[in-house]
Design a protein around this motif. Structure first.
Motif, PDB file in Angstrom:
ATOM      1  N   ASP A  87       0.901  -1.094   0.044  1.00 31.09           N
ATOM      2  CA  ASP A  87      -0.050  -0.141  -0.005  1.00 31.09           C
ATOM      3  C   ASP A  87       0.861   1.235   0.140  1.00 31.09           C
ATOM      4  OD1 ASP A  87      -2.248  -1.743  -0.188  1.00 31.09           O
ATOM      5  OD2 ASP A  87      -2.568  -1.334   2.199  1.00 31.09           O
ATOM      6  N   LEU A  88       1.859   1.133   0.804  1.00 30.15           N
ATOM      7  CA  LEU A  88       2.880   2.393   0.661  1.00 30.15           C
ATOM      8  C   LEU A  88       3.520   2.677  -0.490  1.00 30.15           C
ATOM      9  CD1 LEU A  88       3.745   4.670   2.889  1.00 30.15           C
ATOM     10  CD2 LEU A  88       5.768   2.980   3.565  1.00 30.15           C
ATOM     11  N   PHE A  89       4.021   1.561  -1.250  1.00 30.52           N
ATOM     12  CA  PHE A  89       4.783   1.610  -2.273  1.00 30.52           C
ATOM     13  C   PHE A  89       3.705   1.988  -3.519  1.00 30.52           C
ATOM     14  CE2 PHE A  89       6.100  -0.603  -6.265  1.00 30.52           C
ATOM     15  CZ  PHE A  89       7.235  -0.246  -6.390  1.00 30.52           C
ATOM     16  N   GLU A  90       2.600   1.504  -3.491  1.00 28.89           N
ATOM     17  CA  GLU A  90       1.508   2.093  -4.462  1.00 28.89           C
ATOM     18  C   GLU A  90       1.282   3.577  -4.564  1.00 28.89           C
ATOM     19  OE1 GLU A  90      -0.611  -1.975  -6.122  1.00 28.89           O
ATOM     20  OE2 GLU A  90      -1.576  -1.028  -4.204  1.00 28.89           O
ATOM     21  N   THR A  91       1.731   4.099  -3.465  1.00 31.03           N
ATOM     22  CA  THR A  91       1.491   5.748  -3.478  1.00 31.03           C
ATOM     23  C   THR A  91       2.078   6.330  -4.525  1.00 31.03           C
ATOM     24  OG1 THR A  91       3.186   6.061  -1.720  1.00 31.03           O
ATOM     25  CG2 THR A  91       0.895   5.652  -1.126  1.00 31.03           C
ATOM     26  N   GLU A  92       3.359   5.948  -4.950  1.00 29.50           N
ATOM     27  CA  GLU A  92       4.039   6.468  -5.969  1.00 29.50           C
ATOM     28  C   GLU A  92       4.461   5.557  -7.027  1.00 29.50           C
ATOM     29  OE1 GLU A  92       6.929   9.386  -4.814  1.00 29.50           O
ATOM     30  OE2 GLU A  92       5.987   9.903  -3.066  1.00 29.50           O
ATOM     31  N   HIS A  93       4.607   4.415  -6.763  1.00 26.11           N
ATOM     32  CA  HIS A  93       5.002   3.259  -7.708  1.00 26.11           C
ATOM     33  C   HIS A  93       4.268   2.145  -7.991  1.00 26.11           C
ATOM     34  CE1 HIS A  93       8.778   5.466  -7.631  1.00 26.11           C
ATOM     35  NE2 HIS A  93       8.674   5.612  -6.299  1.00 26.11           N
ATOM     36  N   ASP A  94       4.538   1.490  -8.982  1.00 23.07           N
ATOM     37  CA  ASP A  94       3.628  -0.015  -9.422  1.00 23.07           C
ATOM     38  C   ASP A  94       4.520  -0.654  -9.993  1.00 23.07           C
ATOM     39  OD1 ASP A  94       1.668  -1.531  -9.389  1.00 23.07           O
ATOM     40  OD2 ASP A  94       0.493  -0.431 -11.203  1.00 23.07           O
ATOM     41  N   LEU A  95       4.167  -2.113  -9.884  1.00 22.01           N
ATOM     42  CA  LEU A  95       4.984  -3.086 -10.646  1.00 22.01           C
ATOM     43  C   LEU A  95       4.070  -3.823 -11.624  1.00 22.01           C
ATOM     44  CD1 LEU A  95       6.869  -4.868  -7.542  1.00 22.01           C
ATOM     45  CD2 LEU A  95       7.791  -3.432  -9.302  1.00 22.01           C
ATOM     46  N   SER A  96       4.853  -4.139 -12.593  1.00 22.25           N
ATOM     47  CA  SER A  96       3.892  -4.643 -13.965  1.00 22.25           C
ATOM     48  C   SER A  96       3.832  -6.226 -13.559  1.00 22.25           C
ATOM     49  CB  SER A  96       4.701  -4.612 -14.979  1.00 22.25           C
ATOM     50  OG  SER A  96       4.616  -3.153 -15.701  1.00 22.25           O
TER      51      SER A  96
END
Length: 251
Positions: A19-28
């Protein structure tokens, strides 16, 4: 970001890190977390054509650092997906270019791999510390360095060299200390009176052949968006500096 936790153990730290990571990034690619029985299993990520795999012990997954460890590995995955030079450059190739024709001790060669991994970690933690707080990471760096330094008082200065730390190899400990300071300074998570500076000073005293300040600057000033040839050049230079090191230049 698709996340699957496999094995018996806590899932909450990984979901929180996602959830924290997805505030600014994403993984394919999807991420599979494998909880390992071995308490000494190191935390590491594997990268495949169709997935990433985060391997972590149940003990680490239950620790206070679990979320931060997961976030750090997610950052490595992101760098891998974007083909960042630090994560796609072959370490073996760079070390071959740096050390061709040199006779290098086995321990020094192992240290060169660790230096290369420090450079990868710098770029991963540029992401980690852009989305999460740095207090736990700073405490982890401090405790890790303290564990590598002997619990004995600094020796009285004298003309001949006397070690003030024992146990861990003093040369790579000095480089590890330089890395810790560089990471903290690069991301502005350390105060000038933090204990990490004293620990790094003690480590540097025990490694007169290592220019700790040079490595600190080298790690801290790595360009944020290097091209492949530029990154390879920095890795080659860091390797040669360590293997051929004569210590800090005289004032």
């Amino acid at each position: 970001m698709e996340l699957h936790v496999q094995g018996t153990g806590p899932a909450a730290p990984f979901l929180s890190a996602r959830d924290l990571f997805e505030t600014e990034h994403d993984l394919s690619l999807p991420v599979r977390v494998r909880l390992r029985d071995d308490p000494d299993e190191r935390t590491w990520a594997g990268h495949y054509d169709d997935r990433h795999v985060l391997n972590i012990s149940r003990r680490a997954a239950s620790s206070a650092m679990a979320r931060e460890l997961a976030l750090h590995e997610f950052a490595h995955m992101a760098r891998y997906e974007e083909d960042h030079p630090s994560h796609v450059q072959s370490i073996e190739e760079a070390l071959y270019l740096a050390l061709a024709g040199r006779d290098v001790e086995r321990r020094k060669l192992a240290h060169c791999f660790q230096i290369a991994n420090h450079m990868k970690d710098i770029y991963a933690d540029d992401i980690t510390l852009s989305v999460g707080p740095g207090e736990k990471l700073l405490s982890y760096l401090e405790s890790s360095l303290a564990a590598a330094i002997a619990d004995r008082a600094r020796a009285t200065p004298r003309d001949d060299f006397e070690r003030v730390t024992t146990g861990a190899d003093p040369d790579i400990t000095a480089v590890n200390a330089a890395f810790a300071l560089a990471l903290a300074e690069r991301n502005d998570i350390i105060d000038e009176d933090h204990r990490l500076y004293d620990l790094a000073d003690a480590a540097a005293v025990d490694a007169p052949s290592v220019d700790a300040d040079e490595f600190r600057t080298r790690f801290r000033e790595l360009g944020h968006d290097p091209d492949p040839s530029g990154y390879r050049r920095h890795l080659v230079q860091a390797t040669r500096s360590y293997v051929d090191g004569d210590g800090p230049a005289a004032d």
